[in-house]
Scaffold this motif. Structure first.
Motif, PDB file in Angstrom:
ATOM      1  N   SER A 158       0.977  -1.425   0.087  1.00 44.35           N
ATOM      2  CA  SER A 158      -0.034   0.062   0.429  1.00 44.35           C
ATOM      3  C   SER A 158       0.864   1.404   0.123  1.00 44.35           C
ATOM      4  O   SER A 158       2.269   1.480   1.496  1.00 44.35           O
ATOM      5  CB  SER A 158      -1.091  -0.008   1.339  1.00 44.35           C
ATOM      6  N   PRO A 159       0.770   2.011  -0.828  1.00 46.30           N
ATOM      7  CA  PRO A 159       1.561   3.369  -0.466  1.00 46.30           C
ATOM      8  C   PRO A 159       1.181   4.787   0.052  1.00 46.30           C
ATOM      9  O   PRO A 159       0.443   4.010   0.713  1.00 46.30           O
ATOM     10  CB  PRO A 159       0.909   4.351  -2.081  1.00 46.30           C
ATOM     11  N   GLU A 160       2.054   4.947   0.521  1.00 47.67           N
ATOM     12  CA  GLU A 160       1.932   6.318   1.373  1.00 47.67           C
ATOM     13  C   GLU A 160       1.338   7.177   1.310  1.00 47.67           C
ATOM     14  O   GLU A 160       0.829   8.055   0.255  1.00 47.67           O
ATOM     15  CB  GLU A 160       2.944   6.764   2.145  1.00 47.67           C
ATOM     16  N   ILE A 161      -0.272   7.265   2.653  1.00 44.95           N
ATOM     17  CA  ILE A 161      -1.329   8.064   2.053  1.00 44.95           C
ATOM     18  C   ILE A 161      -0.807   9.416   3.196  1.00 44.95           C
ATOM     19  O   ILE A 161      -1.154   9.344   4.429  1.00 44.95           O
ATOM     20  CB  ILE A 161      -2.579   7.454   2.103  1.00 44.95           C
ATOM     21  N   PRO A 162      -0.936  10.768   2.847  1.00 39.25           N
ATOM     22  CA  PRO A 162      -0.830  11.818   4.240  1.00 39.25           C
ATOM     23  C   PRO A 162      -1.699  12.035   4.959  1.00 39.25           C
ATOM     24  O   PRO A 162      -2.862  11.698   4.045  1.00 39.25           O
ATOM     25  CB  PRO A 162      -0.203  12.672   3.059  1.00 39.25           C
ATOM     26  N   THR A 163      -1.382  12.089   6.152  1.00 38.09           N
ATOM     27  CA  THR A 163      -2.498  12.557   6.819  1.00 38.09           C
ATOM     28  C   THR A 163      -2.685  13.987   7.295  1.00 38.09           C
ATOM     29  O   THR A 163      -1.998  14.335   6.905  1.00 38.09           O
ATOM     30  CB  THR A 163      -2.391  11.316   8.686  1.00 38.09           C
ATOM     31  N   PHE A 164      -3.917  14.090   8.232  1.00 35.74           N
ATOM     32  CA  PHE A 164      -4.026  15.559   8.395  1.00 35.74           C
ATOM     33  C   PHE A 164      -3.375  16.133   9.785  1.00 35.74           C
ATOM     34  O   PHE A 164      -4.210  14.946  10.240  1.00 35.74           O
ATOM     35  CB  PHE A 164      -4.842  16.313   7.556  1.00 35.74           C
ATOM     36  N   ASP A 165      -2.785  17.276   9.412  1.00 38.21           N
ATOM     37  CA  ASP A 165      -2.787  17.511  11.907  1.00 38.21           C
ATOM     38  C   ASP A 165      -3.773  18.334  11.477  1.00 38.21           C
ATOM     39  O   ASP A 165      -3.587  19.446  11.125  1.00 38.21           O
ATOM     40  CB  ASP A 165      -1.339  17.727  11.534  1.00 38.21           C
ATOM     41  N   HIS A 166      -4.568  17.305  12.462  1.00 36.95           N
ATOM     42  CA  HIS A 166      -5.853  18.582  12.873  1.00 36.95           C
ATOM     43  C   HIS A 166      -5.380  19.669  13.775  1.00 36.95           C
ATOM     44  O   HIS A 166      -6.379  20.721  13.429  1.00 36.95           O
ATOM     45  CB  HIS A 166      -6.864  17.731  13.710  1.00 36.95           C
ATOM     46  N   ASP A 167      -4.627  19.477  14.641  1.00 38.52           N
ATOM     47  CA  ASP A 167      -3.997  20.816  15.418  1.00 38.52           C
ATOM     48  C   ASP A 167      -4.049  22.126  14.455  1.00 38.52           C
ATOM     49  O   ASP A 167      -3.842  23.416  15.216  1.00 38.52           O
ATOM     50  CB  ASP A 167      -2.823  20.663  16.868  1.00 38.52           C
ATOM     51  N   ASP A 168      -2.813  22.050  13.970  1.00 41.52           N
ATOM     52  CA  ASP A 168      -2.346  23.175  13.175  1.00 41.52           C
ATOM     53  C   ASP A 168      -3.157  23.057  11.580  1.00 41.52           C
ATOM     54  O   ASP A 168      -1.271  23.456  11.023  1.00 41.52           O
ATOM     55  CB  ASP A 168      -0.745  22.768  13.687  1.00 41.52           C
ATOM     56  N   PRO A 169      -4.046  23.332  11.498  1.00 40.34           N
ATOM     57  CA  PRO A 169      -4.057  24.089  10.285  1.00 40.34           C
ATOM     58  C   PRO A 169      -3.476  25.591   9.586  1.00 40.34           C
ATOM     59  O   PRO A 169      -4.050  26.367  10.596  1.00 40.34           O
ATOM     60  CB  PRO A 169      -5.677  23.773  10.093  1.00 40.34           C
ATOM     61  N   ASP A 170      -2.949  25.625   8.033  1.00 41.11           N
ATOM     62  CA  ASP A 170      -2.798  27.544   7.603  1.00 41.11           C
ATOM     63  C   ASP A 170      -4.164  28.012   7.879  1.00 41.11           C
ATOM     64  O   ASP A 170      -4.224  29.398   8.792  1.00 41.11           O
ATOM     65  CB  ASP A 170      -2.234  26.871   6.478  1.00 41.11           C
ATOM     66  N   VAL A 256     -13.497  23.585   5.265  1.00 41.31           N
ATOM     67  CA  VAL A 256     -12.597  22.713   5.315  1.00 41.31           C
ATOM     68  C   VAL A 256     -11.478  23.584   5.469  1.00 41.31           C
ATOM     69  O   VAL A 256     -11.143  25.212   6.158  1.00 41.31           O
ATOM     70  CB  VAL A 256     -12.249  23.333   3.357  1.00 41.31           C
ATOM     71  N   SER A 257     -10.382  23.185   6.154  1.00 41.26           N
ATOM     72  CA  SER A 257      -8.747  23.351   6.795  1.00 41.26           C
ATOM     73  C   SER A 257      -7.801  22.433   6.000  1.00 41.26           C
ATOM     74  O   SER A 257      -8.107  21.857   5.157  1.00 41.26           O
ATOM     75  CB  SER A 257      -8.537  22.308   8.661  1.00 41.26           C
ATOM     76  N   VAL A 258      -6.692  23.501   5.843  1.00 44.68           N
ATOM     77  CA  VAL A 258      -5.899  22.966   4.689  1.00 44.68           C
ATOM     78  C   VAL A 258      -4.430  23.862   4.772  1.00 44.68           C
ATOM     79  O   VAL A 258      -4.220  24.643   6.398  1.00 44.68           O
ATOM     80  CB  VAL A 258      -5.813  24.528   3.797  1.00 44.68           C
ATOM     81  N   ILE A 265      -0.062  19.809  -0.161  1.00 39.33           N
ATOM     82  CA  ILE A 265      -1.036  21.001   0.314  1.00 39.33           C
ATOM     83  C   ILE A 265      -2.120  20.183   0.003  1.00 39.33           C
ATOM     84  O   ILE A 265      -2.194  19.061  -0.381  1.00 39.33           O
ATOM     85  CB  ILE A 265      -1.676  21.888  -1.129  1.00 39.33           C
ATOM     86  N   VAL A 266      -2.715  19.672   1.540  1.00 39.79           N
ATOM     87  CA  VAL A 266      -3.574  19.111   2.697  1.00 39.79           C
ATOM     88  C   VAL A 266      -4.968  19.958   2.475  1.00 39.79           C
ATOM     89  O   VAL A 266      -4.996  21.081   3.654  1.00 39.79           O
ATOM     90  CB  VAL A 266      -3.222  18.286   3.437  1.00 39.79           C
ATOM     91  N   PHE A 267      -5.879  19.154   2.632  1.00 41.94           N
ATOM     92  CA  PHE A 267      -7.657  19.579   2.236  1.00 41.94           C
ATOM     93  C   PHE A 267      -8.256  18.477   3.539  1.00 41.94           C
ATOM     94  O   PHE A 267      -8.326  17.697   2.911  1.00 41.94           O
ATOM     95  CB  PHE A 267      -8.176  20.015   1.479  1.00 41.94           C
ATOM     96  N   HIS A 268      -8.626  18.957   4.525  1.00 39.52           N
ATOM     97  CA  HIS A 268      -9.430  18.361   5.681  1.00 39.52           C
ATOM     98  C   HIS A 268     -10.696  19.116   5.072  1.00 39.52           C
ATOM     99  O   HIS A 268     -11.408  20.120   5.738  1.00 39.52           O
ATOM    100  CB  HIS A 268      -8.927  18.354   6.617  1.00 39.52           C
ATOM    101  N   VAL A 269     -11.693  18.111   4.542  1.00 35.23           N
ATOM    102  CA  VAL A 269     -13.438  19.114   5.419  1.00 35.23           C
ATOM    103  C   VAL A 269     -13.571  17.853   5.685  1.00 35.23           C
ATOM    104  O   VAL A 269     -13.849  16.555   5.874  1.00 35.23           O
ATOM    105  CB  VAL A 269     -13.780  18.020   3.392  1.00 35.23           C
ATOM    106  N   ASP A 270     -14.440  18.726   6.444  1.00 36.46           N
ATOM    107  CA  ASP A 270     -15.372  18.205   8.097  1.00 36.46           C
ATOM    108  C   ASP A 270     -17.033  18.517   7.325  1.00 36.46           C
ATOM    109  O   ASP A 270     -16.990  19.495   8.253  1.00 36.46           O
ATOM    110  CB  ASP A 270     -15.017  18.724   9.400  1.00 36.46           C
ATOM    111  N   ASP A 271     -17.735  17.749   7.205  1.00 39.55           N
ATOM    112  CA  ASP A 271     -19.503  17.906   6.675  1.00 39.55           C
ATOM    113  C   ASP A 271     -20.334  18.353   7.821  1.00 39.55           C
ATOM    114  O   ASP A 271     -21.149  18.487   7.571  1.00 39.55           O
ATOM    115  CB  ASP A 271     -20.172  17.153   5.840  1.00 39.55           C
ATOM    116  N   GLY A 272     -18.932  17.913   9.260  1.00 36.60           N
ATOM    117  CA  GLY A 272     -20.192  18.346  10.488  1.00 36.60           C
ATOM    118  C   GLY A 272     -20.880  17.036  11.115  1.00 36.60           C
ATOM    119  O   GLY A 272     -21.611  17.608  11.397  1.00 36.60           O
ATOM    120  N   ALA A 273     -21.152  16.162  10.329  1.00 34.43           N
ATOM    121  CA  ALA A 273     -22.198  14.830  10.538  1.00 34.43           C
ATOM    122  C   ALA A 273     -21.260  14.073  10.350  1.00 34.43           C
ATOM    123  O   ALA A 273     -21.202  12.589   9.852  1.00 34.43           O
ATOM    124  CB  ALA A 273     -23.315  15.090   9.080  1.00 34.43           C
TER     125      ALA A 273
END
Lengths: 413, 574
Positions: A158-170, A256-258, A265-273
């Motif tokens: 499995s190739p490496e897939i970047p994760t998102f650091d929730h604490d520190d978005p730009d 969206v946290s970026v 660039i990493v986009f993290h989308v939280d749809d609230g649900a």
């Protein structure tokens, strides 16, 4: 004769020994492999809601590589953990991770299977739920009337897939607003242009102002909005593929946290649900044209036109253009705009549109109709302002302060 | 009419015509002298493209005070003394003509000081009249100042081009000389602007300075040796081949030469690696016993005669081809291509993207195997029939006489060519302005082409102008190229190469045809482009509308027919 006999006998013996040794080793190795896979890919078992799975998989298949010598890049990694299912895929350039919670996870686990096949199987099934269960080498997909077995790949591949650091978005931005920004710009980007910086979309943040810019060298779209964040100003170019995928991930709700880091660039989308998605992409290297210099600031004619009337008129004029005479002629005179076009072998067209705010001498300018229609499709307002100066100077389409569109003129004879 | 012996001044003015025809040739002579004087630093200053001032200063060995008057006399030189020397010339200059010629058509001042001298001496020549030399303060070396070139030969002055164009020619000359003298530093200034600045460096570094740093990974070193001859050079990979031979340079004993057998030897080595109408990028340096080569062929010394041309041909050809065959030219992974793939990444294209390469050659071979009848003029395709695209390269359909096979690129090229020609007859091509001008480096041939062909560019819908002494900017391109997604820069470069070369047809109409042909070839659909049914029908529709659709502008056939009779025979029905 005798010599020959011995020779063939010799060969036979050798073959025999090798055969016996093979049996022996395969047995030993076989045990080893089974043990290893058990450790690495724990057997997943889950009952999934079909619609949620199909929707998620249609997004995932948009990411996987279409042509690659590495089969793992055509796979989706399915992980069951914390009573959710996580789907992850990458083409080594863009990566996507989706979590779905409309699932009954019976056993945590991890498996790697071809995304396309899995998606087609899920889509073709009519039941409300689908059961998936993995063993060391394959994934079993069951519905009320069917049973599919899909051979997978070792999870180690499995190739490496970047994760998102929730604490520190730009920065973070409202999903619906970000959607709007993308809708008004991404279409304007170039595709396979030799200057490949413009094959992407520029993301430019100054304080809390976020601007997206895209151009194909003949027109440029800029949309701006507000975001939250107090980091240093930043600028980067995001590939169009990532933007198109991100647009499909976003709905009206959510945030969206970026984060931009190390050429990605990493986009993290939280749809609230409870559904989360992480999309990451390599950035495009290169220099984006100096977009602020390109937007003219001294245009003295500001003409207000109904979006609908202009769209219809330009579309109709477009009918009488062809590959060699692309341009349509816009003649501004008093309170009307006359749009004409001519394709030498085909014929001519002339359409009138009422306008407001034009003053002074009659003015003619040529534009590519497609560029005008493209912009009018996304403005989302009833009236636009067209700003002009001279027939050989660029024209501007504006709606409010947050959308600016530059069109370079076409010289007509 | 009485026959008179010409005055020495007139003789020199006539001779000047052979050696000195423009500022660039003056610079060439003066810089060659400076190089012969073993200088390690040469500075060239121009005013108004060298028409008002050319000043060449060096830090070489200098000229003795008592020899200065001789330096400006004709057929006086320090470089050879007897006939044996002439047979084996090791210096760049030797004829003893240049300074005298320049002096006869300008205000010439030479200031020179040897290391052992107390002070420098200066001599002034004004249109051939020499004034007495006088001592003056100056550093070691020689400075030659040429003011108001051709002031007394107005006819010649009239032939000079604009300041910018002359400056660019000088730049080309200095670049050529700098290429073969890497141990010498060169500076070229025009007014206050520095145009070239090369510090003494290695041969490779100097060449990359000249060819452009972007070629750094694209050049391969090559070398060879045979009796009395040594060869060294940098040759470009096949990908960096150019449409003209301008970037193919051969230097013999420090002199840039033009010799068709040497360029042929290099081009032959690239056979099969580059298209036949392109030229490799390469710089070859040959060092050989001066006795084996005669440079006294022409006053400008750009031609040479090798004593044994075959040996030279074989040496050059073998060195280049063995270097090339040692390299592996399997096309490299090209990030640009993958990027394009990403950029077109709308959802629908993911599936179709897979087939973007396919064996065109196989398809061609497959068709070549069929013994077809001669291309048929103007068959009419039955409008209602379906069209089949084979291997994304050929279209197959039928007319009342049989089966038609059409090369999609050749046909589209022909169709576009005719349409463009019709459009040009009506007026200028429609042009689309660029958001940001495209700027790129240019040499004198390109700048000349832009200066002389503005009318043609306007006709083609191209807005282009020089944006510096060695660069140009494009402001608008024909809409046709834009909408067909053609790389504008590449097209302009090829067009300028074509206009700058001498093999453009003489009449304007033929030249225009050739350019339109180039344009339609670039804009036409390629083998490998998938066409929709609609596009296929549209293309065949347009085919019917134009004349001579049976051949592409290059003369290759666009259409072949397999008649019903032929088919029946093959299947044994007749």
């Amino acid at each position: 004769m005798l010599g020959r006999l011995f020779e063939s006998l010799g060969t036979l013996t050798t073959v025999g020994v090798v055969w016996i040794m093979n049996c022996f080793f395969v047995d030993q190795l076989g045990e080893g492999i089974r043990e290893m896979t058990v450790k690495q890919a724990t057997n997943l078992k889950a009952i999934c809601e079909r619609d949620a799975l199909v929707e998620a998989m249609s997004l995932v298949t948009g990411v996987v590589a279409t042509r690659t010598p590495t089969p793992a890049l055509q796979c989706v990694r399915i992980t069951g953990q914390d009573s959710r299912l996580k789907l992850a895929a990458t083409d080594a350039e863009v990566s996507l991770t989706l979590t779905i919670d409309r699932v009954d996870l019976q056993q945590d686990g991890d498996t790697l299977v071809p995304a396309d096949k899995f998606s087609q199987i899920a889509k073709s099934c009519d039941d409300q739920t689908i059961t998936i269960a993995s063993d060391s080498e394959s994934l079993l997909i069951r519905s009320s009337d069917s049973r599919f077995k899909v051979f997978g790949f070792p999870i180690t591949e499995s190739p490496e897939i970047p994760t998102f650091d929730h604490d520190d978005p730009d920065f973070t931005i409202d999903a619906s607003q970000f959607c709007g920004l993308m809708e008004r710009t991404v279409f304007a980007a170039a595709s396979d242009h030799s200057r490949y910086a413009i094959n992407g979309v520029l993301l430019d943040r100054t304080g809390k102002t976020l601007r997206l810019v895209a151009t194909n060298g003949h027109r440029l779209a800029l949309a701006s909005g507000t975001c939250d964040g107090d980091k240093e100003n930043q600028q980067c170019i995001v590939p169009t593929k990532a933007m198109v995928l991100l647009r499909r991930l976003l709905h009206d709700e959510g945030v969206v946290s970026v984060k931009v880091d190390n050429g990605r660039i990493v986009f993290h989308v939280d749809d609230g649900a409870n559904n989360a998605a992480t999309l990451s992409s390599n950035l495009v290297e290169g220099t984006f044209p100096p977009f602020e210099d390109v937007i003219p600031k001294d245009l003295d004619q500001k003409v207000t036109i109904s979006t609908d009337a202009l769209t219809r008129a330009v579309r109709r004029a477009h009918l009488m253009t062809n590959e060699e005479s692309r341009g349509i002629r816009l003649v501004f005179d008093g309170d009307k705009l006359v749009i004409t076009s001519r394709a030498p072998e085909t014929g001519e067209a002339e359409i009138e549109v009422p306008i407001q705010g034009f003053s002074g001498e009659r003015m003619e300018i040529g534009f590519n109709p497609v560029y005008i229609i493209d912009a009018l499709k996304v403005v989302g307002v009833d009236e636009i302002v067209m700003e002009l100066k001279r027939s050989d100077k660029p024209g501007l389409i504006k709606c409010g302060n947050n959308f600016t569109y530059v069109i370079m003129p076409v010289s007509l004879q | 009419m009485t026959i008179r012996k010409l005055s020495p001044i007139l003789i020199n003015q006539i001779a000047a015509g052979e050696v000195v025809d423009r500022p660039a040739s003056v610079v060439k002579e003066l810089v060659e002298n400076a190089l012969d004087a073993r200088s390690t630093r040469i500075e060239i200053q121009l005013e108004h493209g060298g028409k008002d001032l050319i000043r060449v200063s060096d830090n070489g060995c200098g000229i003795a005070a008592e020899e200065l008057p001789l330096a400006v006399a004709s057929h006086a030189t320090s470089k050879i003394t007897d006939e044996a020397d002439l047979a084996a010339i090791a210096s760049l200059g030797f004829r003893g003509e240049a300074i005298a010629s320049v002096g006869s058509v300008s205000h010439l001042t030479i200031t020179s000081r040897r290391e052992e001298d107390e002070s420098a001496m200066q001599i002034v020549v004004d249109g051939g009249d020499t004034s007495i030399s006088k001592p003056i303060a100056a550093s070691v070396g020689t400075t030659v100042e040429v003011r108001r070139l051709f002031y007394n030969t107005p006819a010649r002055r009239k032939f000079l081009k604009s300041d910018g164009a002359e400056t660019t020619r000088v730049r080309d000359v200095v670049q050529r000389l700098a290429a073969s003298h890497h141990e010498t530093g060169f500076t070229l200034k025009s007014a206050d602007r520095t145009i070239l600045a090369y510090t003494p460096s290695s041969a490779t570094a100097r060449l990359l300075d000249i060819f452009g740093g972007e070629l750094s990974g694209e050049m391969i070193e090559c070398s060879g040796e045979t009796e009395g001859v040594r060869l060294w050079g940098l040759i470009g990979k096949p990908e960096v081949a150019r449409p003209t031979s301008k970037y193919l340079r051969v230097h013999v004993n420090g002199r840039t030469i033009s010799d068709s057998s040497m360029t042929h030897a290099i081009k032959e080595a690239y056979r099969g690696l580059i298209e036949p109408n392109r030229w490799p990028t390469a710089a070859i340096f040959i060092e050989m016993d001066p006795a084996l080569v005669d440079v006294n062929v022409h006053p400008q010394k750009s031609e040479v005669r090798f004593r044994d041309r075959d040996i030279m041909w074989r040496l050059v050809n073998k060195s280049v081809s063995s270097t090339l065959s040692a390299e592996n030219f399997v096309p490299l992974y090209n990030p640009k291509e993958t990027y394009q793939h990403v950029a077109t990444g709308s959802q629908q294209s993911f599936g179709t993207g897979m087939q973007s390469t396919f064996p065109v050659d196989q398809a061609r071979e497959a068709v070549a195997g069929i013994d077809l009848t001669q291309p048929t003029p103007m068959p009419t395709i039955l409008a209602s029939d379906d069209v089949l695209q084979v291997h994304k390269c050929f279209l197959v359909t039928q007319d009342e006489q049989g089966l038609l096979i059409i090369d999609q690129h050749a046909l589209h090229e022909r169709v576009m060519f005719e349409e463009l020609k019709a459009r040009m007859a009506e007026g200028n091509l429609e042009s689309q302005q660029l958001l940001v001008p495209e700027s790129f480096p240019a040499d004198s041939a390109w700048l000349d082409a832009i200066e002389t062909q503005q009318a043609l560019f306007t006709k083609l819908g191209i807005e282009i102008s020089p944006s510096g002494p060695a660069s140009i900017s494009v402001y608008a391109l024909p809409t046709l190229l834009v909408s067909r997604n053609v790389d504008g820069t590449e097209f302009i470069c090829d067009l300028l190469d074509k206009l700058g070369s001498n093999n453009l047809p003489a009449t304007e109409e033929e030249a225009l045809s050739e350019i339109l042909d180039m344009m339609s070839c670039k804009a036409a659909i390629k083998a490998g482009d998938q066409l929709t049914q609609h596009e296929l029908r549209d293309l065949l529709q347009r085919r019917r509308e134009i004349e001579r659709s049976s051949n592409c502008p290059h003369g290759r056939p666009t259409t072949m027919r397999l008649s019903i009779e032929e088919l029946e025979q093959r299947f044994g029905r007749r």
